[in-house]
Design a protein around this motif. Structure first.
Motif, PDB file in Angstrom:
ATOM      1  N   LEU A 145       0.837  -1.191   0.000  1.00 52.97           N
ATOM      2  CA  LEU A 145       0.000   0.000   0.000  1.00 52.97           C
ATOM      3  C   LEU A 145       0.877   1.248   0.000  1.00 52.97           C
ATOM      4  CD1 LEU A 145      -2.612  -0.927   2.792  1.00 52.97           C
ATOM      5  CD2 LEU A 145      -2.781  -1.380   0.348  1.00 52.97           C
ATOM      6  N   ALA A 146       0.316   2.345  -0.518  1.00 51.82           N
ATOM      7  CA  ALA A 146       0.975   3.648  -0.440  1.00 51.82           C
ATOM      8  C   ALA A 146      -0.003   4.617   0.210  1.00 51.82           C
ATOM      9  CB  ALA A 146       1.385   4.148  -1.822  1.00 51.82           C
ATOM     10  N   THR A 147       0.397   5.232   1.311  1.00 49.05           N
ATOM     11  CA  THR A 147      -0.481   6.152   2.020  1.00 49.05           C
ATOM     12  C   THR A 147      -0.640   7.447   1.217  1.00 49.05           C
ATOM     13  OG1 THR A 147       1.333   7.163   3.246  1.00 49.05           O
ATOM     14  CG2 THR A 147       0.290   5.219   4.226  1.00 49.05           C
ATOM     15  N   ALA A 148      -1.525   8.314   1.701  1.00 47.49           N
ATOM     16  CA  ALA A 148      -1.776   9.584   1.004  1.00 47.49           C
ATOM     17  C   ALA A 148      -0.517  10.440   0.922  1.00 47.49           C
ATOM     18  CB  ALA A 148      -2.895  10.347   1.708  1.00 47.49           C
ATOM     19  N   ASP A 149       0.390  10.310   1.902  1.00 45.36           N
ATOM     20  CA  ASP A 149       1.647  11.060   1.864  1.00 45.36           C
ATOM     21  C   ASP A 149       2.796  10.206   1.325  1.00 45.36           C
ATOM     22  OD1 ASP A 149       1.518   9.428   4.061  1.00 45.36           O
ATOM     23  OD2 ASP A 149       2.505  10.810   5.428  1.00 45.36           O
ATOM     24  N   ASN A 150       2.427   9.156   0.554  1.00 44.79           N
ATOM     25  CA  ASN A 150       3.372   8.320  -0.193  1.00 44.79           C
ATOM     26  C   ASN A 150       4.341   7.548   0.693  1.00 44.79           C
ATOM     27  OD1 ASN A 150       4.046   7.353  -2.757  1.00 44.79           O
ATOM     28  ND2 ASN A 150       5.807   8.694  -2.921  1.00 44.79           N
ATOM     29  N   VAL A 151       3.837   7.003   1.790  1.00 51.47           N
ATOM     30  CA  VAL A 151       4.612   6.109   2.651  1.00 51.47           C
ATOM     31  C   VAL A 151       4.233   4.670   2.318  1.00 51.47           C
ATOM     32  CG1 VAL A 151       5.060   5.373   5.019  1.00 51.47           C
ATOM     33  CG2 VAL A 151       4.777   7.801   4.507  1.00 51.47           C
ATOM     34  N   GLN A 152       5.236   3.837   2.125  1.00 56.44           N
ATOM     35  CA  GLN A 152       4.988   2.442   1.767  1.00 56.44           C
ATOM     36  C   GLN A 152       4.576   1.622   2.990  1.00 56.44           C
ATOM     37  OE1 GLN A 152       8.311  -0.302   0.994  1.00 56.44           O
ATOM     38  NE2 GLN A 152       7.407  -0.737  -0.999  1.00 56.44           N
ATOM     39  N   ILE A 153       3.511   0.816   2.828  1.00 56.08           N
ATOM     40  CA  ILE A 153       3.072  -0.105   3.875  1.00 56.08           C
ATOM     41  C   ILE A 153       3.010  -1.505   3.271  1.00 56.08           C
ATOM     42  CG2 ILE A 153       1.203  -0.749   5.443  1.00 56.08           C
ATOM     43  CD1 ILE A 153       0.392   2.144   5.596  1.00 56.08           C
ATOM     44  N   ILE A 154       3.689  -2.457   3.899  1.00 55.49           N
ATOM     45  CA  ILE A 154       3.682  -3.844   3.449  1.00 55.49           C
ATOM     46  C   ILE A 154       2.811  -4.662   4.397  1.00 55.49           C
ATOM     47  CG2 ILE A 154       5.066  -5.879   2.931  1.00 55.49           C
ATOM     48  CD1 ILE A 154       5.570  -3.543   1.056  1.00 55.49           C
ATOM     49  N   VAL A 155       1.747  -5.246   3.863  1.00 56.17           N
ATOM     50  CA  VAL A 155       0.823  -6.051   4.672  1.00 56.17           C
ATOM     51  C   VAL A 155       0.939  -7.508   4.232  1.00 56.17           C
ATOM     52  CG1 VAL A 155      -1.566  -6.402   5.387  1.00 56.17           C
ATOM     53  CG2 VAL A 155      -0.764  -4.095   4.802  1.00 56.17           C
ATOM     54  N   PRO A 156       1.375  -8.439   5.108  1.00 56.06           N
ATOM     55  CA  PRO A 156       1.395  -9.863   4.744  1.00 56.06           C
ATOM     56  C   PRO A 156      -0.005 -10.317   4.334  1.00 56.06           C
ATOM     57  CG  PRO A 156       2.601  -9.482   6.792  1.00 56.06           C
ATOM     58  CD  PRO A 156       1.890  -8.200   6.472  1.00 56.06           C
ATOM     59  N   ASN A 157      -0.090 -11.110   3.276  1.00 54.66           N
ATOM     60  CA  ASN A 157      -1.390 -11.532   2.767  1.00 54.66           C
ATOM     61  C   ASN A 157      -2.206 -12.292   3.808  1.00 54.66           C
ATOM     62  OD1 ASN A 157      -1.086 -10.380   0.240  1.00 54.66           O
ATOM     63  ND2 ASN A 157      -0.177 -12.212  -0.660  1.00 54.66           N
ATOM     64  N   GLY A 158      -1.526 -13.039   4.686  1.00 52.10           N
ATOM     65  CA  GLY A 158      -2.243 -13.768   5.725  1.00 52.10           C
ATOM     66  C   GLY A 158      -2.985 -12.825   6.654  1.00 52.10           C
ATOM     67  N   GLN A 159      -2.365 -11.704   6.997  1.00 55.28           N
ATOM     68  CA  GLN A 159      -3.021 -10.708   7.848  1.00 55.28           C
ATOM     69  C   GLN A 159      -4.133  -9.990   7.102  1.00 55.28           C
ATOM     70  OE1 GLN A 159      -0.307  -8.052   9.849  1.00 55.28           O
ATOM     71  NE2 GLN A 159       1.138  -9.696  10.361  1.00 55.28           N
ATOM     72  N   ALA A 160      -3.895  -9.724   5.817  1.00 54.91           N
ATOM     73  CA  ALA A 160      -4.910  -9.030   5.018  1.00 54.91           C
ATOM     74  C   ALA A 160      -6.174  -9.882   4.890  1.00 54.91           C
ATOM     75  CB  ALA A 160      -4.353  -8.700   3.637  1.00 54.91           C
ATOM     76  N   TRP A 161      -5.992 -11.167   4.611  1.00 54.41           N
ATOM     77  CA  TRP A 161      -7.150 -12.042   4.411  1.00 54.41           C
ATOM     78  C   TRP A 161      -7.910 -12.276   5.712  1.00 54.41           C
ATOM     79  CZ3 TRP A 161     -10.267 -13.391   0.832  1.00 54.41           C
ATOM     80  CH2 TRP A 161     -11.092 -14.517   0.973  1.00 54.41           C
ATOM     81  N   GLY A 162      -7.202 -12.251   6.840  1.00 57.90           N
ATOM     82  CA  GLY A 162      -7.853 -12.519   8.121  1.00 57.90           C
ATOM     83  C   GLY A 162      -8.356 -11.275   8.821  1.00 57.90           C
ATOM     84  N   ALA A 163      -8.219 -10.104   8.197  1.00 62.82           N
ATOM     85  CA  ALA A 163      -8.612  -8.849   8.837  1.00 62.82           C
ATOM     86  C   ALA A 163      -9.841  -8.253   8.159  1.00 62.82           C
ATOM     87  CB  ALA A 163      -7.462  -7.853   8.798  1.00 62.82           C
ATOM     88  N   VAL A 164     -10.397  -7.233   8.806  1.00 63.18           N
ATOM     89  CA  VAL A 164     -11.505  -6.489   8.205  1.00 63.18           C
ATOM     90  C   VAL A 164     -10.922  -5.586   7.113  1.00 63.18           C
ATOM     91  CG1 VAL A 164     -13.289  -4.759   8.588  1.00 63.18           C
ATOM     92  CG2 VAL A 164     -12.887  -6.538  10.306  1.00 63.18           C
ATOM     93  N   ILE A 165     -11.492  -5.680   5.906  1.00 65.25           N
ATOM     94  CA  ILE A 165     -11.029  -4.887   4.768  1.00 65.25           C
ATOM     95  C   ILE A 165     -12.106  -3.875   4.413  1.00 65.25           C
ATOM     96  CG2 ILE A 165     -10.321  -4.938   2.350  1.00 65.25           C
ATOM     97  CD1 ILE A 165      -9.403  -7.839   2.811  1.00 65.25           C
ATOM     98  N   THR A 166     -11.751  -2.609   4.439  1.00 67.09           N
ATOM     99  CA  THR A 166     -12.668  -1.544   4.028  1.00 67.09           C
ATOM    100  C   THR A 166     -12.190  -1.002   2.690  1.00 67.09           C
ATOM    101  OG1 THR A 166     -13.078  -0.931   6.342  1.00 67.09           O
ATOM    102  CG2 THR A 166     -13.722   0.652   4.654  1.00 67.09           C
TER     103      THR A 166
END
Length: 268
Positions: A143-164
């Motif tokens: 992911l890239a935030t609005a101020d262009n900061v990189q965020i790396i989310v492991p797919n396992g956490q992404a799939w098991g979390a609430v996604i908006t």
């Protein structure tokens, strides 16, 4: 003397194999990168293919080529593919225990591509981390935030979390709350907001703008405006309407009160 000769020949053969393995490794690594980039470019230039799927396929192709390269390198050192399979089979349990998180991310990556709760370019919130989706590969989502900061989310956490997913639907509702003084004309304030909404090209007529008194606060009467717009216009509409209403209130004598306390003294 014969022993030394055999030793020297063995060392020479080892060096030769090491050079061959290094060459195969470099060529294979370069080829994996080229194939991955080629697939991405082909997908991006095609209108019939989804960019998200293309990115995922490119990631798979890269790792498959690297796996083939690894087998070839081991073969140079005399480790046959059948022996490698036997070794891996015997070590499957140990590897599985050690790489539970990685295997979970891999499985989740396939689930994300199959069900596609988000795609490349969409703005999402994954377990509290918000940003625009830049890449989805076998193991992580970038992911890239609005101020262009990189965020790396492991797919396992992404799939098991609430996604908006803020970009999933073509339209969004923009809710704005304006507080006016208790002594101000409520209908006049509502009329100002409604007129501004009706004259803003970004505001949709269906559903029509909704303006109502929604709360009697400690120091203000709160008026809520619910305006529908296209998803891409959401933030500009929110910022633009906020400024326009403030300026219109100032012009027409509608005050936006500061939080305050009224003290009442009674005579004995």
């Amino acid at each position: 003397m014969e022993f030394l000769l055999e030793f020297a020949q063995g060392q020479a053969g080892l060096v030769t194999n090491a050079v061959k393995a290094l060459l195969v490794l470099v060529v294979g690594w370069t080829l994996a990168g080229l194939v991955s980039r080629l697939i991405r470019r082909k997908v991006l230039s095609s209108e019939s293919l989804d960019d998200t799927i293309g990115s995922f396929i490119a990631s798979i192709a890269r790792w498959v080529i690297l796996l083939i390269v690894a087998v070839a390198v081991l073969g140079i050192f005399g480790i046959e593919a059948t022996s490698l399979v036997a070794i891996l089979g015997a070590a499957t349990l140990a590897i599985g225990m050690a790489l539970q998180g990685t295997l979970s991310d891999l499985a989740a990556g396939f689930m994300l591509i199959i069900f596609r709760p988000y795609k490349l370019g969409q703005f999402v919130d994954i377990a509290g981390s918000a940003g625009t989706v830049k890449d989805i590969n076998l193991f992580v989502t970038e992911l890239a935030t609005a101020d262009n900061v990189q965020i790396i989310v492991p797919n396992g956490q992404a799939w098991g979390a609430v996604i908006t997913n803020f970009s999933h639907h073509a339209t969004r509702r923009c809710d704005l709350v304006f507080g006016i003084d208790y002594g101000d004309d409520i209908e006049k304030a509502k009329s100002i907001i409604l007129n501004l909404a009706n004259n803003d090209a970004r505001v949709m007529s269906d559903p029509e703008p909704w303006v109502r008194v929604t709360n009697l606060g400690d120091s203000s009467v709160d008026i809520t405006a619910r305006l529908w717009c296209s998803a891409e216009d959401f933030w500009e509409l929110k910022f633009g309407m906020t400024q326009a209403v403030k300026e219109a209130f100032d012009k027409d004598g509608i005050s936006i009160p500061y939080p305050h306390t009224v003290e009442i003294k009674r005579e004995a």
